[in-house]
Design a protein around this motif. Structure first.
Motif, PDB file in Angstrom:
ATOM      1  N   PRO A 101       0.804  -1.228   0.000  1.00 58.01           N
ATOM      2  CA  PRO A 101       0.000   0.000   0.000  1.00 58.01           C
ATOM      3  C   PRO A 101       0.837   1.277   0.000  1.00 58.01           C
ATOM      4  CG  PRO A 101      -0.893  -1.565   1.561  1.00 58.01           C
ATOM      5  CD  PRO A 101       0.425  -2.117   1.098  1.00 58.01           C
ATOM      6  N   VAL A 102       1.997   1.244   0.638  1.00 59.42           N
ATOM      7  CA  VAL A 102       2.842   2.439   0.698  1.00 59.42           C
ATOM      8  C   VAL A 102       3.681   2.562  -0.573  1.00 59.42           C
ATOM      9  CG1 VAL A 102       4.748   3.549   1.918  1.00 59.42           C
ATOM     10  CG2 VAL A 102       2.920   2.461   3.208  1.00 59.42           C
ATOM     11  N   ASP A 103       4.465   1.532  -0.877  1.00 61.82           N
ATOM     12  CA  ASP A 103       5.406   1.592  -2.000  1.00 61.82           C
ATOM     13  C   ASP A 103       4.727   1.501  -3.354  1.00 61.82           C
ATOM     14  OD1 ASP A 103       7.277   1.539  -0.009  1.00 61.82           O
ATOM     15  OD2 ASP A 103       7.906  -0.517  -0.364  1.00 61.82           O
ATOM     16  N   GLY A 104       3.665   0.731  -3.413  1.00 65.36           N
ATOM     17  CA  GLY A 104       3.036   0.479  -4.699  1.00 65.36           C
ATOM     18  C   GLY A 104       1.884   1.391  -5.024  1.00 65.36           C
ATOM     19  N   VAL A 105       1.304   2.008  -4.007  1.00 68.02           N
ATOM     20  CA  VAL A 105       0.084   2.771  -4.267  1.00 68.02           C
ATOM     21  C   VAL A 105       0.151   4.179  -3.674  1.00 68.02           C
ATOM     22  CG1 VAL A 105      -2.425   2.800  -3.991  1.00 68.02           C
ATOM     23  CG2 VAL A 105      -1.260   0.633  -4.354  1.00 68.02           C
ATOM     24  N   LEU A 106       0.081   4.295  -2.381  1.00 70.52           N
ATOM     25  CA  LEU A 106      -0.161   5.587  -1.737  1.00 70.52           C
ATOM     26  C   LEU A 106       0.884   6.650  -2.077  1.00 70.52           C
ATOM     27  CD1 LEU A 106      -1.875   7.267   0.198  1.00 70.52           C
ATOM     28  CD2 LEU A 106      -0.447   6.407   2.058  1.00 70.52           C
ATOM     29  N   VAL A 107       2.134   6.391  -1.781  1.00 71.79           N
ATOM     30  CA  VAL A 107       3.163   7.417  -1.987  1.00 71.79           C
ATOM     31  C   VAL A 107       3.380   7.705  -3.477  1.00 71.79           C
ATOM     32  CG1 VAL A 107       5.558   8.067  -1.538  1.00 71.79           C
ATOM     33  CG2 VAL A 107       4.224   6.936   0.246  1.00 71.79           C
ATOM     34  N   PRO A 108       3.476   6.688  -4.340  1.00 74.01           N
ATOM     35  CA  PRO A 108       3.585   7.025  -5.767  1.00 74.01           C
ATOM     36  C   PRO A 108       2.403   7.848  -6.281  1.00 74.01           C
ATOM     37  CG  PRO A 108       4.225   4.753  -5.425  1.00 74.01           C
ATOM     38  CD  PRO A 108       3.663   5.244  -4.120  1.00 74.01           C
ATOM     39  N   ILE A 109       1.211   7.569  -5.789  1.00 75.47           N
ATOM     40  CA  ILE A 109       0.041   8.316  -6.253  1.00 75.47           C
ATOM     41  C   ILE A 109       0.069   9.758  -5.750  1.00 75.47           C
ATOM     42  CG2 ILE A 109      -2.467   8.490  -5.960  1.00 75.47           C
ATOM     43  CD1 ILE A 109      -2.561   5.459  -6.481  1.00 75.47           C
ATOM     44  N   ILE A 110       0.579   9.977  -4.557  1.00 75.67           N
ATOM     45  CA  ILE A 110       0.741  11.358  -4.077  1.00 75.67           C
ATOM     46  C   ILE A 110       1.617  12.142  -5.057  1.00 75.67           C
ATOM     47  CG2 ILE A 110       1.844  12.788  -2.289  1.00 75.67           C
ATOM     48  CD1 ILE A 110       0.885  10.658  -0.235  1.00 75.67           C
ATOM     49  N   PHE A 111       2.691  11.521  -5.502  1.00 80.59           N
ATOM     50  CA  PHE A 111       3.603  12.230  -6.400  1.00 80.59           C
ATOM     51  C   PHE A 111       3.131  12.209  -7.850  1.00 80.59           C
ATOM     52  CE2 PHE A 111       6.000  11.860  -2.567  1.00 80.59           C
ATOM     53  CZ  PHE A 111       6.505  13.142  -2.457  1.00 80.59           C
ATOM     54  N   MET A 112       2.307  11.238  -8.210  1.00 80.67           N
ATOM     55  CA  MET A 112       1.647  11.304  -9.517  1.00 80.67           C
ATOM     56  C   MET A 112       0.720  12.517  -9.555  1.00 80.67           C
ATOM     57  SD  MET A 112       0.737   7.285 -10.182  1.00 80.67           S
ATOM     58  CE  MET A 112      -0.386   7.583 -11.548  1.00 80.67           C
ATOM     59  N   ALA A 113       0.046  12.771  -8.445  1.00 79.03           N
ATOM     60  CA  ALA A 113      -0.828  13.946  -8.367  1.00 79.03           C
ATOM     61  C   ALA A 113      -0.004  15.227  -8.487  1.00 79.03           C
ATOM     62  CB  ALA A 113      -1.621  13.927  -7.062  1.00 79.03           C
ATOM     63  N   ALA A 114       1.158  15.252  -7.855  1.00 82.54           N
ATOM     64  CA  ALA A 114       2.039  16.423  -7.970  1.00 82.54           C
ATOM     65  C   ALA A 114       2.488  16.614  -9.413  1.00 82.54           C
ATOM     66  CB  ALA A 114       3.258  16.256  -7.054  1.00 82.54           C
ATOM     67  N   TYR A 115       2.869  15.521 -10.042  1.00 82.12           N
ATOM     68  CA  TYR A 115       3.323  15.584 -11.430  1.00 82.12           C
ATOM     69  C   TYR A 115       2.184  16.042 -12.345  1.00 82.12           C
ATOM     70  CZ  TYR A 115       5.402  14.062 -15.843  1.00 82.12           C
ATOM     71  OH  TYR A 115       5.899  14.018 -17.124  1.00 82.12           O
ATOM     72  N   GLN A 116       1.014  15.450 -12.161  1.00 79.82           N
ATOM     73  CA  GLN A 116      -0.137  15.828 -12.977  1.00 79.82           C
ATOM     74  C   GLN A 116      -0.481  17.304 -12.781  1.00 79.82           C
ATOM     75  OE1 GLN A 116      -3.619  13.224 -13.471  1.00 79.82           O
ATOM     76  NE2 GLN A 116      -4.853  14.886 -12.622  1.00 79.82           N
ATOM     77  N   TYR A 117      -0.484  17.746 -11.541  1.00 79.18           N
ATOM     78  CA  TYR A 117      -0.797  19.150 -11.261  1.00 79.18           C
ATOM     79  C   TYR A 117       0.210  20.075 -11.945  1.00 79.18           C
ATOM     80  CZ  TYR A 117      -1.633  23.502  -8.817  1.00 79.18           C
ATOM     81  OH  TYR A 117      -1.896  24.826  -8.534  1.00 79.18           O
TER      82      TYR A 117
END
Length: 191
Positions: A101-117
């Motif tokens: 949940p941390v390595d595969g989902v939550l933290v990467p998605i936080i930074f995917m949101a940053a990248y997308q923004y």
């Protein structure tokens, strides 16, 4: 000690560690514990939100960034866990040595949101990353508070903040490198 006997010792210790990990999971991290369901929550909800909010026009670019971030984080997590710098004692799947949940989902998605923004609103990725890393660090603080993350050997939340920023920058550079190759690939026939 010979090479073969060392390998046998390593295998024997690995078996013992796996037995202890499974025993811990059966006792404290199984389906009937809140820790298991916290892992499920942090696996399912971020994925669902990503499916809803990801920019469909740039889905592969953003996903590539997230995948790159994820891979760097998994390698870092394996290294830090094996060297007792941090630990995720509660696993979604006890046979996997990292926190999915941390390595595969939550933290990467936080930074995917940053990248997308940053690409959607034409903002400086590095500055956006500094802000989104605060979210990631606060998440780590919550995980630490509830015993889902244990820090050792002087590791602290500021280090996690810096690590998240570093991984995001590496993923950004990697994504940009592939975007550059893609843009050049239209003119080049490699075969």
């Amino acid at each position: 000690m010979s090479k073969v006997s060392m390998i046998k010792d390593i295998d024997r210790y690995d078996d013992k560690i796996m037995d202890l990990t499974l025993e811990f999971w059966r006792s404290f991290g199984h389906f009937g514990t809140w820790q298991f369901w916290a892992n499920v929550f942090f696996f399912v909800i971020p994925l669902a939100l990503t499916l809803i909010f990801i920019d469909r026009k740039r889905i592969f670019q953003i996903s590539f960034f997230g995948y790159t971030y994820h891979m760097f984080l998994v390698y870092l997590d394996i290294y830090f866990t094996r060297n007792n710098i941090w630990d995720h004692p509660y696993h979604l799947i006890p046979y996997v040595p990292v926190s999915i949940p941390v390595d595969g989902v939550l933290v990467p998605i936080i930074f995917m949101a940053a990248y997308q923004y940053s690409i959607r609103h034409n903002r400086n990725f590095y500055l956006v990353t500094l802000l989104f890393a605060v979210v990631g660090t606060l998440t780590a603080a919550g995980w630490e508070q509830f015993g889902l993350l244990i820090l050792y050997k002087g590791m602290n939340l500021f280090h996690i903040y810096l690590l998240q920023i570093s991984l995001a920058i590496l993923a950004y550079w990697g994504t940009n490198a592939f975007l550059y190759l893609q843009s050049r690939g239209k003119d080049i026939n490699p075969i």
